[in-house]
Design a protein around this motif. Structure first.
Motif, PDB file in Angstrom:
ATOM      1  N   SER A 110       0.840  -1.196   0.000  1.00 30.36           N
ATOM      2  CA  SER A 110       0.000   0.000   0.000  1.00 30.36           C
ATOM      3  C   SER A 110       0.859   1.223   0.000  1.00 30.36           C
ATOM      4  CB  SER A 110      -0.909  -0.003   1.226  1.00 30.36           C
ATOM      5  OG  SER A 110      -1.530   1.232   1.341  1.00 30.36           O
ATOM      6  N   ARG A 202      -4.528  -9.137   6.426  1.00 31.89           N
ATOM      7  CA  ARG A 202      -4.928  -8.277   5.315  1.00 31.89           C
ATOM      8  C   ARG A 202      -6.301  -8.707   4.774  1.00 31.89           C
ATOM      9  NH1 ARG A 202      -1.162  -6.897   0.180  1.00 31.89           N
ATOM     10  NH2 ARG A 202       0.020  -5.980   1.892  1.00 31.89           N
ATOM     11  N   LYS A 206      -9.668  -6.438   4.455  1.00 32.29           N
ATOM     12  CA  LYS A 206     -10.401  -6.267   3.202  1.00 32.29           C
ATOM     13  C   LYS A 206     -11.863  -6.647   3.376  1.00 32.29           C
ATOM     14  CE  LYS A 206      -8.594  -7.452  -0.703  1.00 32.29           C
ATOM     15  NZ  LYS A 206      -7.939  -8.237  -1.770  1.00 32.29           N
ATOM     16  N   ARG A 207     -12.122  -7.729   4.124  1.00 33.35           N
ATOM     17  CA  ARG A 207     -13.498  -8.148   4.356  1.00 33.35           C
ATOM     18  C   ARG A 207     -14.269  -7.073   5.115  1.00 33.35           C
ATOM     19  NH1 ARG A 207     -16.826 -10.820   1.723  1.00 33.35           N
ATOM     20  NH2 ARG A 207     -17.998  -8.931   2.095  1.00 33.35           N
ATOM     21  N   ILE A 209     -13.607  -3.889   5.113  1.00 29.04           N
ATOM     22  CA  ILE A 209     -13.799  -2.759   4.209  1.00 29.04           C
ATOM     23  C   ILE A 209     -14.998  -3.017   3.295  1.00 29.04           C
ATOM     24  CG2 ILE A 209     -12.793  -1.525   2.245  1.00 29.04           C
ATOM     25  CD1 ILE A 209     -10.063  -1.886   3.580  1.00 29.04           C
ATOM     26  N   TYR A 279      -9.547   0.364   0.522  1.00 27.85           N
ATOM     27  CA  TYR A 279      -9.480  -0.880  -0.242  1.00 27.85           C
ATOM     28  C   TYR A 279      -8.319  -0.849  -1.231  1.00 27.85           C
ATOM     29  CZ  TYR A 279     -11.225  -5.061  -2.586  1.00 27.85           C
ATOM     30  OH  TYR A 279     -11.350  -6.330  -3.100  1.00 27.85           O
ATOM     31  N   LEU A 282      -4.969  -1.820   0.180  1.00 38.38           N
ATOM     32  CA  LEU A 282      -4.704  -3.210   0.548  1.00 38.38           C
ATOM     33  C   LEU A 282      -4.647  -4.138  -0.659  1.00 38.38           C
ATOM     34  CD1 LEU A 282      -6.947  -3.537   3.715  1.00 38.38           C
ATOM     35  CD2 LEU A 282      -4.484  -3.250   3.617  1.00 38.38           C
ATOM     36  N   THR A 283      -4.611  -3.591  -1.854  1.00 36.67           N
ATOM     37  CA  THR A 283      -4.568  -4.423  -3.055  1.00 36.67           C
ATOM     38  C   THR A 283      -3.309  -4.131  -3.841  1.00 36.67           C
ATOM     39  OG1 THR A 283      -5.757  -2.809  -4.400  1.00 36.67           O
ATOM     40  CG2 THR A 283      -7.078  -4.418  -3.203  1.00 36.67           C
ATOM     41  N   ALA A 290      -9.064  -1.560  -8.604  1.00 38.54           N
ATOM     42  CA  ALA A 290      -9.400  -1.956  -7.231  1.00 38.54           C
ATOM     43  C   ALA A 290     -10.801  -1.489  -6.855  1.00 38.54           C
ATOM     44  CB  ALA A 290      -8.355  -1.395  -6.262  1.00 38.54           C
ATOM     45  N   LEU A 294     -14.123  -3.592  -5.858  1.00 39.78           N
ATOM     46  CA  LEU A 294     -14.914  -3.338  -4.656  1.00 39.78           C
ATOM     47  C   LEU A 294     -16.391  -3.189  -4.997  1.00 39.78           C
ATOM     48  CD1 LEU A 294     -14.959  -2.736  -1.612  1.00 39.78           C
ATOM     49  CD2 LEU A 294     -14.503  -0.340  -2.158  1.00 39.78           C
TER      50      LEU A 294
END
Length: 813
Positions: A110, A202, A206-207, A209, A279, A282-283, A290, A294
């Motif tokens: 990130s 991580r 993400k989950r 988010i 998001y 974190l990708t 990204a 999402l």
């Protein structure tokens, strides 16, 4: 589409009670119109007309209508403030956790978070955020965003690398300026190898988010929908009362409250943008990609929330029939161009041929009495129409009682004379609506409630969450879910549920690698397991209902479970091994993403539905113990209908969505069976078959009938096959030297569900072959069914005629 329907369709289901009660307010507006125009007493007989004009009394009308609007507005404001406080608090906590993760992993993928973008971020300077301790006028004030904060332009592009350079933030370009992706930086790369804890942390972030993004976006939709509702309802009110409330109420009342202020909407939009940045941080993808990823989670959530399995099942059934016709037309080189086509001409020719055969058989000299001759002609006509589906199945079913009465094939109970038409009508209609039909309705009610309130989905996701990441285990778990679901929501609705899970709620298919063999393997496994699940309980498929109608005495639910469940489990395991051998999914897909169970809270309606469902099943299993009270399983089936529809759990729309075509088909089949029995035709056919099987033991007769049923129901509907064959099987079984009619009937019914060798061999197969990937390419072809469905049918039939025969013999069938 009416706005009330749009509001209902687009509303978040869990928040349904907190939207503007549009329909009720509209009714109030119409009532005010009636009262003002005609007077309260005269309005009872007056018709409501939106064009009705009122000449005065505007103030009196507003005195009634405005307080109702104010009440709804207060409800919406309180709910919004509560949800805003919760979501902004979660956003603040999430930003802090990402900052902590950044500190623990300085070389994370990130650049935005790594630059300290979220360091010290306060959420929003709103009354709710002030309650959380956010200082007013902070540097992160959403109403005065900092000029150096990165944001998307109107064209949808993200900040350039120069922007990040100016702000001291490195650009997030995959493979560049990143220590963890620089091939030359081997020491750092080695540190990242096998860091499962970091990956899990991580993934959890993400989950969170994704969940926060979905809820925040739904809250924005909640505001927009309610603002539109207020605008439309005041416009409607002004129209029917000749008033001008909209011009004053919307700007002075609605738009001045917290949820509808421009500043509040800006804060909410800013929150969504910040979540998108989280998001992105974190990708490993470009920011635009990204954010698009999402947003796919948002679409998946909406797909699941907006559809119940029961509604999907009806739509999928219609599509399946259309696909079947198209495939048959393609096989015959007939272009499918709509209702007026060469296919239509072929259907007319087929119908004419069936009618010609019917007329010819009316004069056949093969039987002892004219009643038998006429009944045989009706039987052949119904069989041909059901097999060819030249007309809808339920139309053929309705034709049966018409011909039976008009041709006079019914005889008196002693068999000596023909029943007159009035008596035959009473007898045939009394037979058609039997306790078996009520059992089918009770099963539909249970299925609708389980799917509408997410109980089936919740149980399925919990089971699948324990399957792990290996494709072989996920395949077996999914097949078992499909089989178990078929027991309670029918093998018509079960595949719809499972396909919805792997496509939307648990997007397994979309996340598979390109050209993965696991996708076709999983879809075919669900279809075949759903067919197998058609055996599992008396209400899991219509052919089981027909079997019960032809068994005297009918089996108890406990007896059915003792026979069917072991067969289903063995069949699932064998089919699972066959699919693993055929597709070898773990070669192309070593593992899949972890499936998480649903965390939705258990609601009171769900508890009530579960209690009623379990209680009904227990009573069905113990039916003989309560025979003096209920008399039959059909009466017990009324209990869930009263419990669900009487309490509002299910509505009349749900009742209208029942598969009435299936119910009508079952009623027509029962009428056909009664006519064949009453005319004496059944005894004649059974005597001829008994001469052929003379000297054979029950097992050999069972095996012969099993092969016959498998061949017939592979090409025609399972239900239709049962309607035609099971009455004959029962009569033949009763006439054997060692009578076993119940064994033969139940065995034949189970084998009906085992016929799954072709795409048209049942609804689960037709549903499966319709599924396509994102590029519009079908996952399955007819060859997949020939290579896997045909062996699965044969192996399952062998299980029924061996293990099933032994179990039924032990239980005294």
């Amino acid at each position: 589409m009416k706005f009330s329907h749009q509001l209902q369709f687009n509303a978040v289901p869990d928040w349904a009670d907190y939207y503007l009660a549009y329909s009720n307010i509209k009714k109030l507006a119409y009532q005010i119109e009636k009262d003002l125009f005609s007077g309260v007493e005269e309005a009872r007989d007056a018709e409501v007309d939106e064009r009705t004009s009122l000449l005065d009394s505007s103030a009196r009308a507003n005195a009634v209508f405005v307080p109702a609007l104010d009440k709804e507005l207060n409800k919406i404001v309180k709910f919004y403030e509560k949800k805003e406080k919760e979501l902004f608090a979660e956003e603040k906590k999430l930003a802090e956790d990402i900052e902590a993760y950044e500190s623990a992993h300085p070389f994370m993928n990130s650049s935005i978070v790594g630059s300290g973008y979220f360091a010290g971020t306060t959420v929003h300077d709103t009354p709710q955020s002030q309650e959380l301790g956010t200082p007013s006028g902070s540097a992160k004030d959403p109403f005065h965003p900092q000029p150096r904060r990165p944001s998307r332009s109107l064209s949808g592009t993200w900040p350039s690398s120069e922007f990040f350079h100016d702000t001291g933030m490195p650009p997030n370009i995959p493979g560049q300026n990143r220590p963890d992706t620089d091939p030359s930086n081997k020491s750092i790369n080695s540190e990242f190898d096998g860091k499962d804890d970091e990956d899990n942390e991580r993934a959890n972030l993400k989950r969170r988010i994704i969940d926060l993004y979905v809820l925040t976006t739904e809250l924005r939709s909640y505001v927009n929908l309610n603002q539109t509702a207020f605008t439309k309802i005041t416009k409607k009110y002004d129209k029917v009362t000749y008033n001008t409330l909209k011009s004053t109420y919307i700007p002075n009342q609605v738009l001045t409250t917290h949820p509808f202020k421009a500043a509040t909407k800006e804060a909410l939009a800013h929150a969504i943008t910040e979540i998108e940045y989280m998001y992105v941080s974190l990708t490993d993808m470009e920011p635009d990609l990204a954010v698009d990823e999402l947003k796919t989670h948002l679409r998946e959530h909406i797909v699941w929330e907006r559809n119940t399995i029961w509604r999907d099942m009806i739509g999928q059934e219609r599509k399946a029939n259309a696909v079947k016709r198209k495939k048959e037309s393609k096989a015959l080189n007939i272009p499918y161009v709509g209702p007026v086509s060469r296919e239509t001409i072929q259907q007319v020719v087929t119908l004419a041929g069936c009618l010609a055969i019917f007329i010819g058989l009316l004069f056949a000299p093969w039987f002892d009495t004219v009643e038998q001759t006429y009944c045989f002609a009706i039987l052949v006509l119904a069989s041909l129409l059901w097999a060819t589906e030249t007309v809808p199945l339920f139309v053929t079913a309705l034709t049966v009682p018409l011909l039976v009465v008009c041709l006079g094939v019914m005889k008196t109970d002693d068999g000596n004379s023909r029943l007159p038409a009035p008596d035959a009508t009473k007898k045939i209609f009394g037979t058609m609506f039997s306790p078996v039909i009520m059992l089918l309705l009770g099963g539909f009610a249970i299925a609708a409630a389980l799917s509408k309130y997410g109980i089936a989905k919740g149980i399925a996701t919990v089971v699948l969450s324990h399957a792990g990441q290996r494709p072989s285990r996920v395949l077996l778990a999914t097949m078992l879910v499909a089989t178990i679901a078929s027991m309670w929501i029918s093998n018509v609705a079960a595949p719809v549920l499972c396909f919805s899970l792997i496509q939307a709620s648990l997007p397994i298919l979309r996340t598979l690698p390109n050209n993965s063999s696991f996708g076709p393997c999983l879809i075919l496994g669900i279809a075949l397991a759903s067919n197998v699940g058609g055996m599992a309980s008396p209400i899991s498929s219509p052919q089981n209902i027909i079997a019960i109608a032809n068994m005297n005495p009918p089996p108890t639910w406990l007896q059915w479970f003792c026979i069917a469940i072991p067969i289903c489990m063995l069949a699932d395991i064998i089919i699972w091994l066959l699919l693993l051998w055929s597709y070898r999914p773990e070669r192309s897909t070593p593992q899949i993403h972890t499936i998480r169970p649903s965390k939705d809270p258990i609601t009171i309606p769900q508890v009530f539905i579960s209690i009623v469902t379990v209680g009904t099943i227990v009573l069905w299993c113990m039916e003989h113990s309560f025979e003096s009270v209920f008399g039959d399983m059909g009466i017990i089936a009324i209990l869930p209908l009263i419990a669900f529809f009487g309490t509002g759990i299910l509505t009349k729309e749900d009742y209208n969505n029942f598969l009435w075509t299936v119910i009508t088909l079952a009623m027509g089949g029962i009428a056909m069976g009664k006519a064949v029995e009453s005319s004496g035709l059944l005894r004649y056919i059974a005597s001829q078959i008994q001469d052929v099987v003379q000297g054979l033991n029950p097992f050999e007769v069972f095996f012969i009938f099993g092969c016959l049923v498998l061949c017939v129901t592979t090409f025609i509907s399972h239900t239709v096959g049962a309607l035609i064959i099971l009455p004959i099987v029962a009569e033949v079984g009763a006439g054997l030297p060692d009578p076993h009619p119940r064994l033969l009937v139940m065995g034949a019914a189970l084998i009906c569900s085992a016929a799954m060798g072709l795409p048209v061999s049942g609804f689960p197969n037709m549903n499966a072959i319709m599924l396509e990937n994102e590029m519009g390419t079908p996952y399955l072809t007819t060859l997949d069914f020939l290579k896997n469905g045909v062996p699965s049918s044969i192996l399952t039939t062998l299980i029924v005629v061996t293990v099933g025969y032994g179990l039924m013999t032990l239980l005294g069938f």
